[in-house]
Enzyme design. Structure first.
Site, PDB file in Angstrom:
ATOM      1  N   ASP A 244     -47.570 -18.036  21.936  1.00  0.00           N
ATOM      2  CA  ASP A 244     -47.869 -19.463  21.939  1.00  0.00           C
ATOM      3  C   ASP A 244     -46.570 -20.220  21.653  1.00  0.00           C
ATOM      4  OD1 ASP A 244     -49.155 -21.871  22.036  1.00  0.00           O
ATOM      5  OD2 ASP A 244     -50.772 -21.317  20.681  1.00  0.00           O
TER       6      ASP A 244
ATOM      7  N   GLU B  83     -54.965 -30.083  18.256  1.00  0.00           N
ATOM      8  CA  GLU B  83     -54.416 -29.138  17.274  1.00  0.00           C
ATOM      9  C   GLU B  83     -54.459 -29.714  15.863  1.00  0.00           C
ATOM     10  OE1 GLU B  83     -51.136 -26.725  18.706  1.00  0.00           O
ATOM     11  OE2 GLU B  83     -51.471 -27.433  20.738  1.00  0.00           O
TER      12      GLU B  83
HETATM   13  C1  BGC Z   1     -46.598 -29.778  23.557  1.00  0.00           C
HETATM   14  C2  BGC Z   1     -47.903 -29.067  23.619  1.00  0.00           C
HETATM   15  C3  BGC Z   1     -47.875 -28.002  22.609  1.00  0.00           C
HETATM   16  C4  BGC Z   1     -47.546 -28.545  21.236  1.00  0.00           C
HETATM   17  C5  BGC Z   1     -47.404 -27.443  20.256  1.00  0.00           C
HETATM   18  C6  BGC Z   1     -46.350 -30.288  22.169  1.00  0.00           C
HETATM   19  O1  BGC Z   1     -45.102 -30.883  22.093  1.00  0.00           O
HETATM   20  O2  BGC Z   1     -46.591 -30.820  24.450  1.00  0.00           O
HETATM   21  O3  BGC Z   1     -48.128 -28.478  24.853  1.00  0.00           O
HETATM   22  O4  BGC Z   1     -49.104 -27.387  22.593  1.00  0.00           O
HETATM   23  O5  BGC Z   1     -46.364 -29.264  21.243  1.00  0.00           O
HETATM   24  O6  BGC Z   1     -47.587 -27.834  18.961  1.00  0.00           O
HETATM   25  C1  BGC Z   2     -51.343 -24.277  22.079  1.00  0.00           C
HETATM   26  C2  BGC Z   2     -51.807 -23.447  23.237  1.00  0.00           C
HETATM   27  C3  BGC Z   2     -51.211 -23.958  24.512  1.00  0.00           C
HETATM   28  C4  BGC Z   2     -49.714 -24.036  24.396  1.00  0.00           C
HETATM   29  C5  BGC Z   2     -49.024 -24.575  25.615  1.00  0.00           C
HETATM   30  C6  BGC Z   2     -49.868 -24.491  22.073  1.00  0.00           C
HETATM   31  O1  BGC Z   2     -49.513 -25.404  21.103  1.00  0.00           O
HETATM   32  O2  BGC Z   2     -51.734 -23.650  20.870  1.00  0.00           O
HETATM   33  O3  BGC Z   2     -53.203 -23.444  23.281  1.00  0.00           O
HETATM   34  O4  BGC Z   2     -51.577 -23.122  25.567  1.00  0.00           O
HETATM   35  O5  BGC Z   2     -49.376 -24.879  23.313  1.00  0.00           O
HETATM   36  O6  BGC Z   2     -49.167 -25.933  25.737  1.00  0.00           O
END
Ligand code: BGC
Ligand code: BGC
Length: 799
Positions: A309, A509
């Site tokens: 991830d 998140e």
């Molecule tokens: C991204 C997301 C990613 C997240 C992780 C963001 O900056 O755009 O895709 O899941 O950071 O915490």
């Molecule tokens: C998320 C994932 C996601 C990845 C890419 C992460 O922060 O936990 O679910 O696929 O970002 O955007």
């Protein structure tokens, strides 16, 4: 776990029987195909070590160009939630396809000395439809699909999503999420299908079949399908409501709950698995050899690739974003390293050369990447733009896909109360109120165009979509009724009934983690109170990513519908709420709770409605008597202005001078209409948890509080970082007309957050806080909160 003992035992039991079923018959992952393995051998034999390492590195499109791709030959790349082609999150679909072509050309350009060129694949978070793309169909989020509990529907949604992804030339969906969320204070609960492992298992596998096709049938991974990802392996839903937290307990028990959905999804042919940010019993999954290799490979016989991830490897003890042999050694095959790929590439190459990482392990990881690519037929597929569905823009949000999403909305609604106001008579005069009534971004939640969703998104970002209000209006108008949109609930003519759409604002998140189960929507509650007092029969429609403590709203409304995060097709709500001219239902409620509904706002809440509850027109639900006060732990002593996201009901506005009309700045990001500030996100302690507020000229940024606070007994606490670009001085003060006193922020913050008693800022009651600058200046804000102070500390000269 450990809450609601009896009902957890029941879940554990159903999962146990499920585990027993597969433990005897190991999942039938498509057997290794000797022809494919032979092709992999031949490819590996001709690849250089640097190009093997590159297959294991996955950068984000915001940081690589096609030239970088041509030079390094990465195996894959992604677009994170906030990335779009050319730095534009809202880039038109054609720009996505053009980027796919450019990356294809770069990665498949011939290499010298007969080394094989291996096309790169592109991964995207298509978690409720192809949700990064303007105009795509937005399906309800998983929390809603869990309530619909319809495996065939999942398969059809997967297939429609795959088709829309294929239109843009993208290969790989980071979906489905198989989290079994056991504590819905978790900000990702809406990505979970259910707290019941058996239900997640039942629905996850058909989603895989929809996205990829069915193994052994001609359509499998063909040009109408994409590669699926099971995430986040495993235990992401067991962290006690804390994103990226720790899931604890005896391993066998954790497997019974959190691993249960994986075997059927692997048997359905899933080609990739994403490691979880979270830990199990203190050990980060990205470095967990016993689970990534011991369980996933040796026991579940998964033979596709394991992707990390977003910088998840960097969280493993001893690792950084640019150096993490332990993750590879534990069994990770592909690093998701959005920004720091240069460093990680260089160190991983060095560690392979010096023996820190055995070459056999590198070859094994590359083999898995190539296996997935060969099964996907990548070497036989044409350039993205030449594939079967590529560029068929009318497939994005096609009538068929929208009809399917509408059906999913209809099937996912859960009826929690109905005193007889529903179904609405189709000829009725209906008032439609609430912030969520006519707002597609709000009804779609996080992971919608942007990572967090909401914010600056407007109707223009959702061509072809239908709001809940528009859906109701259409259904009523067709039969001679009317719908009047009135966000604040005011009406000129008395309506026959009202629908109030209220609930949570979008989040993703950790921004959605909550200390308790309370719903923080004072406006929705006030609307329900007002309509109740006016004796208007009222239907409460809750938009939320999870069940919430809604005792007061349930008591005030005459009917209560959990609508979850329905996505772009608002007509699905009207299908069920609006009956015919004789108020006979056109569609009944069939959704059943996939998570129990909390009776109180406490984390140890017993269920008010159990898992599986939900009424219908034929059998109205029993409404339990609930305590109307939220006796939450003392977190309410703090009023959050900003911490990762804006505090509940906090409104930000910008003005050049105090005399100018305020310009709204939703979500504290972007530009204000008067061009005073530009606000962007930065990483303070986590991704995008800070805001860089840049004044372009003199002006004020105000944070209006949801309710006035007495200055006495309260202090403002500000955390910020020094910014090299800051001229200054930035002042902070109370937001009120005659307020005289402001304080200058020291250019470099101290080690402790800056604390200013509100009594030092002038008024006896504070309705808001403002930051001002006389011209160009930058404030890198990490958080601003108001806390209660003990003892009436006077405002001294020091403050
Ligand atoms: C991204 C997301 C990613 C997240 C992780 C963001 O900056 O755009 O895709 O899941 O950071 O915490
Ligand atoms: C998320 C994932 C996601 C990845 C890419 C992460 O922060 O936990 O679910 O696929 O970002 O955007």
């Amino acid at each position: 776990m450990g809450k609601a003992g009896g009902h957890c035992r029941l879940l554990a039991w159903s999962a146990a029987s499920l585990m027993a079923a597969w433990a005897t018959a190991a999942p039938a992952q498509p057997a290794a195909d000797p022809a494919i393995e032979a092709r992999i051998d031949a490819l590996l034999a001709r690849m250089t070590l640097p190009h093997k390492i590159a297959q294991l590195i996955q950068p984000d499109i915001s940081t690589i160009t096609p030239d970088d791709m041509r030079r390094y030959r990465f195996g894959s790349y992604l677009n994170g939630g906030n990335s779009g082609p050319g730095g534009n999150d809202k880039a038109p679909p054609a720009a996505w396809l053009a980027l796919a072509d450019a990356m294809w050309d770069a990665s498949s350009a011939p290499l010298p000395d007969g080394e094989p060129a291996i096309p790169a694949i592109w991964g995207t978070d298509a978690v409720h439809g192809h949700n990064n793309i303007t105009g795509a169909t937005l399906f309800p989020h998983n929390v809603a699909l869990g309530a619909a509990d319809d495996p065939a529907l999942m398969r059809r949604i997967g297939a429609a999503t795959a088709a829309e992804i294929a239109v843009t030339g993208i290969d790989w969906a980071f979906a489905p999420t198989l989290a079994v969320a056991r504590d819905t204070r978790w900000g990702r609960s809406y990505e979970s299908l259910s707290e019941d492992p058996a239900r997640v298992a039942r629905l996850g596998a058909p989603m895989v079949e929809g996205l990829q096709g069915v193994p052994g049938t001609p359509g499998w991974l063909d040009q109408h399908h994409v590669i699926a990802t099971l995430k986040h392996f495993f235990g992401d839903g067991g962290t006690g409501g804390i994103d990226r937290g720790d899931t604890t307990g005896p391993l066998a028990e954790l497997e019974r709950v959190h691993l249960a959905p994986y075997p059927p999804a692997i048997a359905a042919g899933a080609q990739t698995v994403m490691a979880s940010f979270s830990s199990i019993n203190g050990a980060k999954m990205h470095g967990n050899r016993a689970l990534l290799t011991g369980v996933l490979r040796d026991r579940l016989h998964f033979d596709g690739l394991v992707v990390g991830d977003w910088n998840g490897h960097g969280l493993v003890p001893g690792c950084t974003n640019t150096d993490c042999a332990p993750a590879l050694l534990a069994g990770l095959d592909v690093f998701m390293v959005p920004e720091d790929w240069r460093g990680l590439y260089a160190t991983t190459l060095r560690e392979a050369q010096d023996g820190t990482i055995p070459l056999a392990r590198i070859d094994q990881a590359v083999r898995r990447v190539l296996r997935v690519k060969l099964r996907y037929g990548l070497f036989d597929k044409p350039r993205p733009a030449q594939r079967a569905l590529a560029g068929q823009w009318d497939q994005l949000g096609s009538p068929d896909h929208r009809a399917l999403a509408r059906e999913a909305v209809r099937k996912s609604l859960v009826l929690l109360k109905n005193d007889g106001v529903l179904p609405l008579r189709a000829t009725a005069r209906v008032l439609v109120a609430g912030r969520g009534a006519d707002d597609i971004a709000r009804q779609s939640g996080g992971w919608t165009i942007s990572w967090q969703g909401g914010g600056t998104l407007t109707k223009a970002d959702f061509p072809g979509a239908t709001s809940l209000y528009a859906g109701l209006a259409e259904a009523l108008k067709a039969a001679g009724g009317t719908a009047e949109l009135s966000p604040d609930g005011r009406f000129a003519t008395r309506p026959d009934a009202a629908v109030v759409v209220f609930g949570e604002a979008p989040y993703a998140e950790y921004a959605g983690d909550s200390p308790d189960h309370a719903l923080h929507d004072g406006e929705g509650l006030a609307l329900l109170r007002k309509l109740h007092a006016a004796h208007v029969p009222t239907v409460a429609v809750l938009l939320s990513g999870r069940p919430l403590w809604t005792a007061r709203e349930l008591a005030l409304a005459d009917a209560f519908v959990a609508a979850w995060l329905p996505g772009s097709e608002g007509e699905g709500l009207a299908d069920v709420l609006v009956g015919d001219a004789a108020a006979r239902p056109r569609f009944d409620f069939t959704g059943r709770l996939a998570f129990h509904w909390p009776a109180t706002c406490r984390d140890d809440a017993p269920p008010a409605y159990a898992l599986g509850a939900g009424g219908s027109y034929a059998a109205p639900p029993h409404v339990p008597a609930l305590v109307p006060v939220c006796a939450a732990p003392a977190t309410t002593a703090t009023t959050v202005l900003f911490r990762r996201v804006l505090g509940d009901d906090v409104v930000v506005s910008v003005r050049a001078t105090a005399a100018d009309p305020p310009q709204a700045l939703p979500a504290l990001v972007g530009n204000d209409a008067a061009g005073v500030v530009n606000v962007s996100t930065f990483d303070a302690r986590a991704q995008e948890d800070g805001r860089r507020i840049e004044w372009r000229k003199a002006g004020l940024v105000s944070f209006a509080l949801p309710r006035a606070l007495p200055a006495k007994g309260h202090a403002l606490v500000i955390e910020y970082q020094a910014d090299p670009g800051s001229a200054g001085p930035i002042r902070v003060g109370a937001d009120c007309a005659g307020c005289r006193i402001t304080r200058v922020l020291p250019p470099a913050p101290g080690r402790a957050p800056l604390r200013i008693p509100l009594a030092c800022l002038g008024p006896a009651r504070v309705t808001g806080v403002r930051f001002s600058a006389p011209g160009a200046a930058v404030l890198r804000l990490i958080s601003a909160t108001i806390v209660t102070t003990h003892g009436a500390r006077a405002c001294s000269a020091g403050h």
